[in-house]
Every structure is written in C-alpha cells, then in structure tokens.
Motif scaffolding. Structure first.
Motif, PDB file in Angstrom:
ATOM      1  N   GLN A  75      40.814   5.225 -52.820  1.00 24.29           N
ATOM      2  CA  GLN A  75      41.626   5.045 -54.020  1.00 24.29           C
ATOM      3  C   GLN A  75      40.743   5.448 -55.196  1.00 24.29           C
ATOM      4  OE1 GLN A  75      42.496   1.102 -55.940  1.00 24.29           O
ATOM      5  NE2 GLN A  75      44.586   1.600 -55.269  1.00 24.29           N
ATOM      6  N   LEU A  76      41.234   6.404 -55.988  1.00 22.34           N
ATOM      7  CA  LEU A  76      40.488   6.848 -57.162  1.00 22.34           C
ATOM      8  C   LEU A  76      41.112   6.183 -58.388  1.00 22.34           C
ATOM      9  CD1 LEU A  76      40.110  10.623 -56.279  1.00 22.34           C
ATOM     10  CD2 LEU A  76      38.469   8.797 -55.923  1.00 22.34           C
ATOM     11  N   PRO A  77      40.449   5.171 -58.945  1.00 20.19           N
ATOM     12  CA  PRO A  77      40.996   4.432 -60.090  1.00 20.19           C
ATOM     13  C   PRO A  77      40.621   5.076 -61.417  1.00 20.19           C
ATOM     14  CG  PRO A  77      38.986   3.379 -59.352  1.00 20.19           C
ATOM     15  CD  PRO A  77      39.214   4.574 -58.445  1.00 20.19           C
ATOM     16  N   GLY A  78      41.116   4.477 -62.501  1.00 18.84           N
ATOM     17  CA  GLY A  78      40.703   4.892 -63.834  1.00 18.84           C
ATOM     18  C   GLY A  78      41.424   6.094 -64.385  1.00 18.84           C
ATOM     19  N   LEU A  79      42.481   6.547 -63.723  1.00 17.29           N
ATOM     20  CA  LEU A  79      43.254   7.659 -64.243  1.00 17.29           C
ATOM     21  C   LEU A  79      44.238   7.118 -65.282  1.00 17.29           C
ATOM     22  CD1 LEU A  79      43.851   9.461 -60.849  1.00 17.29           C
ATOM     23  CD2 LEU A  79      42.142  10.011 -62.582  1.00 17.29           C
ATOM     24  N   LYS A  80      44.797   7.981 -66.078  1.00 18.95           N
ATOM     25  CA  LYS A  80      45.720   7.582 -67.139  1.00 18.95           C
ATOM     26  C   LYS A  80      47.086   8.209 -66.895  1.00 18.95           C
ATOM     27  CE  LYS A  80      42.569   5.387 -69.514  1.00 18.95           C
ATOM     28  NZ  LYS A  80      42.489   3.953 -69.481  1.00 18.95           N
ATOM     29  N   GLU A  81      47.935   7.501 -66.163  1.00 18.78           N
ATOM     30  CA  GLU A  81      49.274   7.961 -65.826  1.00 18.78           C
ATOM     31  C   GLU A  81      49.224   9.261 -65.012  1.00 18.78           C
ATOM     32  OE1 GLU A  81      52.547   9.486 -68.645  1.00 18.78           O
ATOM     33  OE2 GLU A  81      52.721   7.299 -68.761  1.00 18.78           O
ATOM     34  N   PRO A  82      48.605   9.210 -63.822  1.00 15.47           N
ATOM     35  CA  PRO A  82      48.543  10.412 -62.991  1.00 15.47           C
ATOM     36  C   PRO A  82      49.946  10.844 -62.570  1.00 15.47           C
ATOM     37  CG  PRO A  82      47.872   8.500 -61.732  1.00 15.47           C
ATOM     38  CD  PRO A  82      48.041   8.046 -63.148  1.00 15.47           C
ATOM     39  N   GLN A  83      50.237  12.106 -62.783  1.00 15.73           N
ATOM     40  CA  GLN A  83      51.568  12.606 -62.465  1.00 15.73           C
ATOM     41  C   GLN A  83      51.497  13.704 -61.417  1.00 15.73           C
ATOM     42  OE1 GLN A  83      54.206  13.251 -65.856  1.00 15.73           O
ATOM     43  NE2 GLN A  83      52.878  11.974 -67.102  1.00 15.73           N
ATOM     44  N   GLY A  84      50.915  14.847 -61.758  1.00 18.43           N
ATOM     45  CA  GLY A  84      50.826  15.950 -60.821  1.00 18.43           C
ATOM     46  C   GLY A  84      49.553  15.867 -60.007  1.00 18.43           C
ATOM     47  N   VAL A  85      49.621  16.375 -58.792  1.00 20.41           N
ATOM     48  CA  VAL A  85      48.431  16.473 -57.952  1.00 20.41           C
ATOM     49  C   VAL A  85      48.542  17.745 -57.121  1.00 20.41           C
ATOM     50  CG1 VAL A  85      49.426  14.994 -56.152  1.00 20.41           C
ATOM     51  CG2 VAL A  85      46.961  15.261 -56.260  1.00 20.41           C
ATOM     52  N   ALA A  86      47.428  18.466 -57.019  1.00 24.79           N
ATOM     53  CA  ALA A  86      47.387  19.694 -56.218  1.00 24.79           C
ATOM     54  C   ALA A  86      46.057  19.745 -55.483  1.00 24.79           C
ATOM     55  CB  ALA A  86      47.542  20.925 -57.103  1.00 24.79           C
ATOM     56  N   PHE A  87      46.130  19.958 -54.188  1.00 24.08           N
ATOM     57  CA  PHE A  87      44.920  20.154 -53.394  1.00 24.08           C
ATOM     58  C   PHE A  87      44.704  21.648 -53.222  1.00 24.08           C
ATOM     59  CE2 PHE A  87      43.019  20.903 -49.148  1.00 24.08           C
ATOM     60  CZ  PHE A  87      41.766  20.405 -49.437  1.00 24.08           C
ATOM     61  N   VAL A  88      43.513  22.119 -53.556  1.00 25.15           N
ATOM     62  CA  VAL A  88      43.160  23.536 -53.398  1.00 25.15           C
ATOM     63  C   VAL A  88      42.173  23.625 -52.234  1.00 25.15           C
ATOM     64  CG1 VAL A  88      42.181  25.578 -54.503  1.00 25.15           C
ATOM     65  CG2 VAL A  88      43.573  23.974 -55.848  1.00 25.15           C
ATOM     66  N   ALA A  89      42.677  24.061 -51.092  1.00 24.69           N
ATOM     67  CA  ALA A  89      41.877  24.092 -49.866  1.00 24.69           C
ATOM     68  C   ALA A  89      40.669  25.019 -49.977  1.00 24.69           C
ATOM     69  CB  ALA A  89      42.756  24.519 -48.691  1.00 24.69           C
ATOM     70  N   GLU A  90      40.832  26.163 -50.648  1.00 23.72           N
ATOM     71  CA  GLU A  90      39.749  27.142 -50.748  1.00 23.72           C
ATOM     72  C   GLU A  90      38.500  26.586 -51.431  1.00 23.72           C
ATOM     73  OE1 GLU A  90      41.363  30.680 -52.606  1.00 23.72           O
ATOM     74  OE2 GLU A  90      43.221  30.294 -51.530  1.00 23.72           O
ATOM     75  N   THR A  91      38.697  25.717 -52.400  1.00 24.54           N
ATOM     76  CA  THR A  91      37.566  25.151 -53.140  1.00 24.54           C
ATOM     77  C   THR A  91      37.310  23.695 -52.780  1.00 24.54           C
ATOM     78  OG1 THR A  91      38.995  24.526 -54.991  1.00 24.54           O
ATOM     79  CG2 THR A  91      37.925  26.698 -55.101  1.00 24.54           C
ATOM     80  N   GLU A  92      38.145  23.142 -51.894  1.00 26.30           N
ATOM     81  CA  GLU A  92      38.039  21.731 -51.501  1.00 26.30           C
ATOM     82  C   GLU A  92      38.040  20.812 -52.731  1.00 26.30           C
ATOM     83  OE1 GLU A  92      37.557  20.089 -48.377  1.00 26.30           O
ATOM     84  OE2 GLU A  92      38.038  21.906 -47.299  1.00 26.30           O
ATOM     85  N   ARG A  93      39.033  21.048 -53.601  1.00 23.75           N
ATOM     86  CA  ARG A  93      39.149  20.231 -54.817  1.00 23.75           C
ATOM     87  C   ARG A  93      40.560  19.682 -54.965  1.00 23.75           C
ATOM     88  NH1 ARG A  93      35.627  24.121 -58.763  1.00 23.75           N
ATOM     89  NH2 ARG A  93      33.606  23.248 -58.245  1.00 23.75           N
ATOM     90  N   ILE A  94      40.617  18.500 -55.550  1.00 22.96           N
ATOM     91  CA  ILE A  94      41.882  17.828 -55.825  1.00 22.96           C
ATOM     92  C   ILE A  94      42.076  17.816 -57.336  1.00 22.96           C
ATOM     93  CG2 ILE A  94      43.254  15.736 -55.475  1.00 22.96           C
ATOM     94  CD1 ILE A  94      40.866  14.926 -53.467  1.00 22.96           C
ATOM     95  N   TRP A  95      43.183  18.358 -57.791  1.00 22.35           N
ATOM     96  CA  TRP A  95      43.506  18.425 -59.211  1.00 22.35           C
ATOM     97  C   TRP A  95      44.536  17.338 -59.516  1.00 22.35           C
ATOM     98  CZ3 TRP A  95      42.469  22.926 -62.570  1.00 22.35           C
ATOM     99  CH2 TRP A  95      41.553  23.818 -61.996  1.00 22.35           C
ATOM    100  N   VAL A  96      44.293  16.545 -60.575  1.00 23.46           N
ATOM    101  CA  VAL A  96      45.205  15.462 -60.954  1.00 23.46           C
ATOM    102  C   VAL A  96      45.528  15.568 -62.443  1.00 23.46           C
ATOM    103  CG1 VAL A  96      45.595  12.968 -61.013  1.00 23.46           C
ATOM    104  CG2 VAL A  96      44.149  13.954 -59.209  1.00 23.46           C
ATOM    105  N   ALA A  97      46.815  15.726 -62.768  1.00 23.17           N
ATOM    106  CA  ALA A  97      47.261  15.787 -64.162  1.00 23.17           C
ATOM    107  C   ALA A  97      47.526  14.373 -64.658  1.00 23.17           C
ATOM    108  CB  ALA A  97      48.532  16.626 -64.273  1.00 23.17           C
ATOM    109  N   ASN A  98      46.904  14.024 -65.786  1.00 17.80           N
ATOM    110  CA  ASN A  98      47.031  12.690 -66.372  1.00 17.80           C
ATOM    111  C   ASN A  98      47.885  12.761 -67.634  1.00 17.80           C
ATOM    112  OD1 ASN A  98      44.969  10.935 -64.797  1.00 17.80           O
ATOM    113  ND2 ASN A  98      43.938  12.864 -65.193  1.00 17.80           N
TER     114      ASN A  98
END
Length: 180
Positions: A75-98
């Motif tokens: 669980q990743l806490p401390g976000l501010k109203e997380p809405q969008g999320v996208a996993f980019v497999a090529e870079t192994e990164r998780i993008w979260v729109a707040n």
C-alpha cells in the motif's frame, strides 16, 4: 430501413449474448483490502507479474494486489486523491495521477520507491501509455481541459493537447496515432 433492421437484430440477439456472458464470466475470488475506505477510481495491470494497481481515491493510497496469490502486496500512502494509474512495463514504473495536488507520482515497480514527480494542471485524472511514442498521456483540467504529454523515460511533461473540457477518460488508437 437498414438501421431499423440492425436495431431489431441487436434487440433479438441481446438475451443470447447475456446468457453467453453468464456462461463465461464467473468470480474467481476476492481480495480483502483491510483499512481501505472510500471509493476507487482507475486501475492498471502488470500482466508479467500478475499484479493489479488500484487508485484508492477515497483512501489516498495506491493498492498493489498480487492476483496470483489473492493478497495485498503493498500500500503506497500519502497520495492526494489518486485517480489515474498506468503501469509501464518497459520501464517498470507505476504512474499515479493525484487530483488534489495536481501532480503525477511515478514509482519504481520493483522497490515502490518514488522515481519522480511531475506537476500538471488542475485535476489530473486518467493516464494512458502509448508504447509507440514512449509517452504517457494524462487528462486534466476542469473547464479548459487538456491531455498532457509526458516522456516515459525522462519523466518530463513535454506538451498539452487542448480538448476544451475535462477528459474523464480517453483511449489511444495506436495504428492511426490518435486519442479518443
């Protein structure tokens, strides 16, 4: 006349389509999210590692679920109203729109450490990754909305595409290089 015929055919086929869906769709299980309150917004999936990323908007967290074992991984806490999320497999990164902080947080999908933060305009929401362009698109803005363009490698916002209203959701059509 052909439209009327098409509509009649669709109405006639609707019950059989619903029965077919019932035959193929069934619950595999449930994953408890202890301590999570409020509503969810968007989801994204990591097919290789069988993980689901859930933007728990009402809880101000990102929930990382292990689908193979049916449990919460992180669980990743401390976000501010997380809405969008996208996993980019090529870079192994998780993008979260707040939405509340007008930022995108980008996390390393292996360590869950913060890799970067991108400032956006107000109310960032849905995120989509375009593998061909190596860009992450984010919809934001209330009255004069836009789709922001971010470089997936450098984590920099490179431009905006004006859309005239809040783009709650959109889809990339990769063969024609268009967003809908």
């Amino acid at each position: 006349m052909s439209r009327v015929l098409l509509i009649c055919m669709l109405i006639a086929l609707a019950p059989s389509v619903a029965r077919a869906a019932d035959e193929f769709l069934h619950e595999e299980g449930a994953i408890a999210l202890p301590g999570v309150v409020g509503r969810f917004d968007h989801f994204s999936v990591d097919f290789k590692h069988k993980r689901l990323f859930v933007a728990a908007l009402g809880n101000d967290t990102l929930e990382v679920l292990d689908l193979a074992h049916g449990k919460v991984v992180k669980q990743l806490p401390g976000l501010k109203e997380p809405q969008g999320v996208a996993f980019v497999a090529e870079t192994e990164r998780i993008w979260v729109a707040n939405g509340e902080s007008a930022t995108i947080h980008v996390f390393d999908a292996k360590t869950f450490e913060l890799a970067g933060t991108i400032s956006t305009r107000d109310d960032p929401d849905n995120l989509r990754y375009d593998a061909a362009a190596k860009c992450v698109y984010v919809g934001y803005g209330r009255g004069d909305g836009a789709i922001g363009v971010c470089d997936a490698a450098t984590l920099k916002k490179t431009g905006d595409i004006a859309v005239g209203g809040h783009p709650e959701s959109f889809k990339i059509e990769p063969k024609c290089n268009r967003n809908f």
